[in-house]
Structures are given as C-alpha cells and as structure tokens.
Scaffold this motif. Sequence first.
Motif, PDB file in Angstrom:
ATOM      1  N   LEU A 289       0.823  -1.141  -0.125  1.00  0.00           N
ATOM      2  CA  LEU A 289      -0.041   0.164  -0.014  1.00  0.00           C
ATOM      3  C   LEU A 289       0.846   1.391  -0.012  1.00  0.00           C
ATOM      4  O   LEU A 289       0.439   2.392  -0.575  1.00  0.00           O
ATOM      5  N   LYS A 290       1.988   1.213   0.750  1.00  0.00           N
ATOM      6  CA  LYS A 290       2.624   2.519   0.621  1.00  0.00           C
ATOM      7  C   LYS A 290       3.460   2.884  -0.603  1.00  0.00           C
ATOM      8  O   LYS A 290       3.600   3.848  -1.034  1.00  0.00           O
ATOM      9  N   LYS A 291       3.739   1.740  -1.384  1.00  0.00           N
ATOM     10  CA  LYS A 291       4.472   1.730  -2.595  1.00  0.00           C
ATOM     11  C   LYS A 291       3.208   2.287  -3.671  1.00  0.00           C
ATOM     12  O   LYS A 291       3.475   2.992  -4.479  1.00  0.00           O
ATOM     13  N   LEU A 292       2.067   2.057  -3.649  1.00  0.00           N
ATOM     14  CA  LEU A 292       0.838   2.248  -4.557  1.00  0.00           C
ATOM     15  C   LEU A 292       0.452   3.570  -4.150  1.00  0.00           C
ATOM     16  O   LEU A 292       0.338   4.629  -5.081  1.00  0.00           O
ATOM     17  N   PHE A 293       0.375   4.109  -2.772  1.00  0.00           N
ATOM     18  CA  PHE A 293      -0.016   5.407  -2.224  1.00  0.00           C
ATOM     19  C   PHE A 293       0.871   6.348  -2.104  1.00  0.00           C
ATOM     20  O   PHE A 293       0.360   7.600  -1.932  1.00  0.00           O
ATOM     21  N   ASP A 294       1.784   6.056  -1.689  1.00  0.00           N
ATOM     22  CA  ASP A 294       2.786   7.001  -1.081  1.00  0.00           C
ATOM     23  C   ASP A 294       2.312   7.705  -0.032  1.00  0.00           C
ATOM     24  O   ASP A 294       2.140   7.142   1.166  1.00  0.00           O
ATOM     25  N   LYS A 295       2.403   9.122  -0.094  1.00  0.00           N
ATOM     26  CA  LYS A 295       2.014   9.952   0.939  1.00  0.00           C
ATOM     27  C   LYS A 295       0.400  10.314   0.677  1.00  0.00           C
ATOM     28  O   LYS A 295       0.060  11.077   1.363  1.00  0.00           O
ATOM     29  N   GLU A 296      -0.357   9.940  -0.254  1.00  0.00           N
ATOM     30  CA  GLU A 296      -1.476  10.006  -0.402  1.00  0.00           C
ATOM     31  C   GLU A 296      -2.338   9.228   0.643  1.00  0.00           C
ATOM     32  O   GLU A 296      -2.048   8.194   1.249  1.00  0.00           O
ATOM     33  N   LEU A 297      -3.513   9.516   0.950  1.00  0.00           N
ATOM     34  CA  LEU A 297      -4.519   9.065   2.039  1.00  0.00           C
ATOM     35  C   LEU A 297      -4.916   7.804   1.425  1.00  0.00           C
ATOM     36  O   LEU A 297      -5.594   7.699   0.452  1.00  0.00           O
ATOM     37  N   CYS A 298      -4.755   6.733   2.352  1.00  0.00           N
ATOM     38  CA  CYS A 298      -5.265   5.535   2.097  1.00  0.00           C
ATOM     39  C   CYS A 298      -5.689   4.928   3.515  1.00  0.00           C
ATOM     40  O   CYS A 298      -5.079   4.730   4.395  1.00  0.00           O
ATOM     41  N   ALA A 299      -7.194   4.625   3.619  1.00  0.00           N
ATOM     42  CA  ALA A 299      -7.736   4.290   4.948  1.00  0.00           C
ATOM     43  C   ALA A 299      -8.594   3.446   4.690  1.00  0.00           C
ATOM     44  O   ALA A 299      -9.401   3.149   3.643  1.00  0.00           O
ATOM     45  N   LEU A 300      -9.033   2.297   5.743  1.00  0.00           N
ATOM     46  CA  LEU A 300      -9.906   1.443   5.925  1.00  0.00           C
ATOM     47  C   LEU A 300     -10.979   1.664   6.793  1.00  0.00           C
ATOM     48  O   LEU A 300     -10.662   1.861   7.968  1.00  0.00           O
ATOM     49  N   ILE A 301     -12.431   1.614   6.485  1.00  0.00           N
ATOM     50  CA  ILE A 301     -13.235   1.751   7.574  1.00  0.00           C
ATOM     51  C   ILE A 301     -13.400   0.286   7.861  1.00  0.00           C
ATOM     52  O   ILE A 301     -13.965  -0.640   7.201  1.00  0.00           O
ATOM     53  N   PHE A 302     -13.345  -0.246   9.211  1.00  0.00           N
ATOM     54  CA  PHE A 302     -13.312  -1.606   9.727  1.00  0.00           C
ATOM     55  C   PHE A 302     -14.386  -1.761  10.712  1.00  0.00           C
ATOM     56  O   PHE A 302     -14.926  -3.196  11.026  1.00  0.00           O
ATOM     57  N   LYS A 303     -15.129  -0.686  11.259  1.00  0.00           N
ATOM     58  CA  LYS A 303     -16.294  -0.841  11.919  1.00  0.00           C
ATOM     59  C   LYS A 303     -16.975   0.301  12.043  1.00  0.00           C
ATOM     60  O   LYS A 303     -16.770   1.437  11.699  1.00  0.00           O
ATOM     61  N   ILE A 304     -18.505  -0.094  12.072  1.00  0.00           N
ATOM     62  CA  ILE A 304     -19.473   1.125  12.119  1.00  0.00           C
ATOM     63  C   ILE A 304     -20.505   1.084  13.270  1.00  0.00           C
ATOM     64  O   ILE A 304     -20.566   0.025  13.899  1.00  0.00           O
ATOM     65  N   GLY A 305     -20.458   2.292  13.935  1.00  0.00           N
ATOM     66  CA  GLY A 305     -21.205   2.354  15.242  1.00  0.00           C
ATOM     67  C   GLY A 305     -22.037   3.669  15.043  1.00  0.00           C
ATOM     68  O   GLY A 305     -22.249   4.395  14.221  1.00  0.00           O
ATOM     69  N   HIS A 306     -23.020   3.708  16.163  1.00  0.00           N
ATOM     70  CA  HIS A 306     -24.049   4.626  16.154  1.00  0.00           C
ATOM     71  C   HIS A 306     -24.045   5.365  17.416  1.00  0.00           C
ATOM     72  O   HIS A 306     -24.143   4.547  18.601  1.00  0.00           O
ATOM     73  N   ASP A 307     -24.070   6.548  17.363  1.00  0.00           N
ATOM     74  CA  ASP A 307     -24.135   7.236  18.778  1.00  0.00           C
ATOM     75  C   ASP A 307     -25.334   8.108  18.632  1.00  0.00           C
ATOM     76  O   ASP A 307     -25.947   8.587  17.918  1.00  0.00           O
ATOM     77  N   LYS A 308     -26.028   7.981  19.954  1.00  0.00           N
ATOM     78  CA  LYS A 308     -27.373   8.573  20.145  1.00  0.00           C
ATOM     79  C   LYS A 308     -27.301  10.288  19.925  1.00  0.00           C
ATOM     80  O   LYS A 308     -28.101  10.839  19.274  1.00  0.00           O
ATOM     81  N   ARG A 309     -25.958  10.834  20.023  1.00  0.00           N
ATOM     82  CA  ARG A 309     -25.837  12.466  19.743  1.00  0.00           C
ATOM     83  C   ARG A 309     -25.279  12.836  18.139  1.00  0.00           C
ATOM     84  O   ARG A 309     -25.551  13.571  17.796  1.00  0.00           O
ATOM     85  N   LYS A 310     -24.238  11.727  17.825  1.00  0.00           N
ATOM     86  CA  LYS A 310     -23.453  12.046  16.744  1.00  0.00           C
ATOM     87  C   LYS A 310     -23.908  11.281  15.620  1.00  0.00           C
ATOM     88  O   LYS A 310     -23.417  11.569  14.648  1.00  0.00           O
ATOM     89  N   GLY A 311     -24.783  10.341  15.970  1.00  0.00           N
ATOM     90  CA  GLY A 311     -25.257   9.452  14.469  1.00  0.00           C
ATOM     91  C   GLY A 311     -24.094   8.258  14.413  1.00  0.00           C
ATOM     92  O   GLY A 311     -23.543   7.671  15.209  1.00  0.00           O
ATOM     93  N   LYS A 312     -23.907   8.187  12.982  1.00  0.00           N
ATOM     94  CA  LYS A 312     -23.311   7.003  12.634  1.00  0.00           C
ATOM     95  C   LYS A 312     -21.894   7.613  12.840  1.00  0.00           C
ATOM     96  O   LYS A 312     -21.392   8.555  12.202  1.00  0.00           O
ATOM     97  N   LEU A 313     -20.975   6.606  13.115  1.00  0.00           N
ATOM     98  CA  LEU A 313     -19.643   6.734  13.453  1.00  0.00           C
ATOM     99  C   LEU A 313     -18.976   5.697  12.658  1.00  0.00           C
ATOM    100  O   LEU A 313     -19.364   4.471  12.529  1.00  0.00           O
ATOM    101  N   SER A 314     -17.829   5.924  12.056  1.00  0.00           N
ATOM    102  CA  SER A 314     -16.945   5.132  11.210  1.00  0.00           C
ATOM    103  C   SER A 314     -15.623   4.957  11.837  1.00  0.00           C
ATOM    104  O   SER A 314     -14.927   6.017  11.911  1.00  0.00           O
ATOM    105  N   PHE A 315     -15.194   3.785  12.088  1.00  0.00           N
ATOM    106  CA  PHE A 315     -13.893   3.395  12.805  1.00  0.00           C
ATOM    107  C   PHE A 315     -12.790   3.241  11.742  1.00  0.00           C
ATOM    108  O   PHE A 315     -13.225   2.377  11.010  1.00  0.00           O
TER     109      PHE A 315
END
Length: 473
Positions: A289-315
């Motif tokens: 991944l480092k060779k492919l994206f170098d310093k560009e942003l690459c991230a993975l959402i691995f969990k979804i949660g729900h908060d009563k005040r903030k709504g949907k949260l992505s880990f």
Amino acid sequence: MMTCLRGLQVLRVSMKRFASLAPKVEEARMSVSPAEIRNIGIVAHIDAGKTTVTERMLYLAGVIRHMGDVDSGDTVTDFLDLERERVEVERCARILDGVITVLDGSAGVQAQTMTVWRQAAKFRLPSTFFVNKLDKREANFEESVDSMEQKLGVKALVVGSPYYSDGVIGGVVDVIAKKHIPMCVEGQWNNVELASHVGEVFSTYRERLCCDLSDLDQEFMSLFLEKYNGDAVSVPSPVIIKALRRMTLANLSTVVGAGSALRCPASIRSLLDHAIHFLPSPEERNTALKKLFDKELCALIFKIGHDKRKGKLSFVRVYTGVLNNNTFVYNSSRQVAEGPIKVRGMASADEDTTSEDTDDSLSGDQIVVESFGEVKNVVLKGIDSPEPVYFCSVEPPSSKSIHEFERALKELAVEDPSLRIRFDTETGQIVVETMGELHMDVVKNRLIRDYGLNVFVGPLQVRCQYIVAVCVL
C-alpha cells in the motif's frame, strides 16, 4: 511506553472515568512517529486472562490509574455489559500489525486459541506469547510451550521462565534483561545473581535461547560462536533483541514470556517490552500500500457504530497519508467527496461518548470519523464475514414500536456484518441469523439497553444444509 498500546482492545478506554487523562493521551499521540506505534491485539481462549493482562498493561503504561478486575466488572476493555459478564471481545485482525497471544499456564493451547491463531496467521501477523496464571497449582510452563509448537506449528523461543522452590513457583526470570521478580502482588524486578538458584535457571534458559537462535539466524550464530565464544551469558541483550526481532517479523519464530497478571501485576512489564522490541510498527507493515499510495491518503473503515448524539460513526485505520479534521475525503464506494468530516481519537469504548476532536491522524492511527455515508470496500479487501449458523424469530414488544424496531435491527446489521436480518414470507416474521447463542444474547441485550425494546425472541435453531454425496443414475 504508552504508544505501544494503540491496538483494538487496548484503546477502548472509558473517557467518562478517565477524562482527565485525555489531554495526556492526545499529547503523546501527536508527539510520536509511526515507527513508535504498535497496533496490537490481545487474543486468547476464554478465561485465559487476556482482559486482566490488558488492564495491567494499561496501568503499567500510565494510561489508567486503577487496575480493573473482571469479577468486579470495572475493566476498561470489556466495554459491553454482556462482554463484561462473558469475557468476550470482538477481534479484527485485518487492521492489526501484531498480536499478543495469552495462554492459561494450566491448559496451554486450547480450542479458541487455535481459532484466533488461524485468524492471525491468515494475515501473517507477527506474534508474541505470554503464559499466564503460572501461580496456579496445576500450571506447567514447559507443557504449555510444547503445546504451542505441536498444535500451532510455531518455533517457540523462551525469553521468560518461572523458577521454583520446593515445588512451588517462586517467581519469573527475564532471560534477556537478566532480571527476576518474585511471584507476589508487590513483587518488583531485581538483578539476577548468577551464583544463586535463580541464576542457574537464568543461565540454563539463556543458553537454550542462544542455541535456538543460532539454528534460525546465521548472523546471530556467527556472532555467538566467533565473537562471544559460545558463552550465552556474555552476549549483550541488544544483540539478542535484534536477532529475535528479525525472526519474529519474518514469522520464523515467536518469543514466549511468563508470569501471572493477577498474582504478580509487575510481571506484565516484560510483556510491554516484548511488544516494543519484537512486534512491528505500521511502517514495517503494508508495504504494498505504501508503494501504491506513497503519501496520499489510504484508509479502511473496519467498524461502524451509532451514537445517540453524533449519529453514525466510522472506525478507521489509516494506512498512508494524513486524514485532516474538517476536510473533504473521497469515498471510493459512492465515488463522491464527503465532508467536512470530524476526526476523533479512538480512546473511548462507550458508544454514547467519544474523545475530543483531533487536528489530524497519522499513518498507523486508528480513529473515529463522523459524516461518512454508505461504505463498501472497493480498493482494499474488507473484513470477511462467516455465514451465520443459527437463526431465530424476533418480534417487537408492540405494533407501535415496529418502526423503531426495524431501524434498530438495520443499525445493528450495519455495525455487525456477521448479523443477517431477513423477512420470512411464510410465517410473516422477522428472522435474525447469528453465529451462535452468545451472539444472539448480544443482539437482544443491545436492543433492550440501547433502544429500549424488550423484544420477544423465539427458540434458537440451527441452520441445516444438505449436500449430495453420491449421484445415482
């Protein structure tokens, strides 16, 4: 020392109880480089002591002020009520860089140990082992080590061993640091006197360690035989640590420590050293991944949660680049830019509270993000979800709550990909498919606790599948 604890289970700290520590944690987070981070998971068979081990690690690292107890229900890592009762914690090996495997010294490798080990092996995660509960009368350290090699197929290199006096465990010796600690609550590490009984145990295991390392590592063997004349005691600790790190990162061996998290909390300090010395940083993983994206942003959402005040949260696990707060991010699933997103540090376990906003997240960070829409993995391989094997009908407490009931099930299914919801057209019932009885208990308790729905759950049934074994013409 604090930065080595930024793994899934370890970071779930309740900010309600430890809010005063948040500035210190955030300050430490921003003052380190990715090379100093350890994203680790702690895995074990049920009741092997992983939660107690984690509590001691957090305490010794200065993250918490009080060591929680499983029986008292005040631990900071088993954050769901049911998890506190059953000592069950979800794992997500996909976004870890290394694991610490905890064994019960009286049982060695058990069924669940093998299950979680297969997950770690699937992603080629370097691992260290810790043989826990050695204060138990029936504990046997050598048999536990043998079970690792026989059942898991690993090469075990012992770096921490118990020593005994009149058949009773007296303490633990650190084979690398040349220190020992008595097996008691107030025990502290002391230097080993070579002329003592503890010194004999140290010399025996030091010789065994150097010989085993020589069989695996040509570079170390040359130094051991030529520079130190085969004298294991005279080999400097940094030389041994360097060789052990090479072997661990290459998955050619794993180090094994010893102690008792409950009886001798300070024995866990060596485990912190093992995480730092032998497990990889984010910079040493995901090189493709480092060779492919170098310093560009690459991230993975691995969990979804729900908060009563903030709504949907992505880990989110950040692999490359920087994810800045209050910026727009390209969602490859929807092919649109979304934002401005809010980035929060993942320092809270409670679903109704999160830590304060952070300016940005670095490569190797695990964070919580608000404002993401629907996400499906496109570029990166996602989390594998096994097929459910149990199912049962679930009904709302009344017809008035049907809409809230359906919304709750939808949110739970988004958070947990292994949970399946379907409508049975024959019976007119909503059917929930889970991985087992405990999984169903979690769903039921979440509906009651988080949504106030005292649902009716039908009998749990096992899904049956028939396969044609022989075709007769």
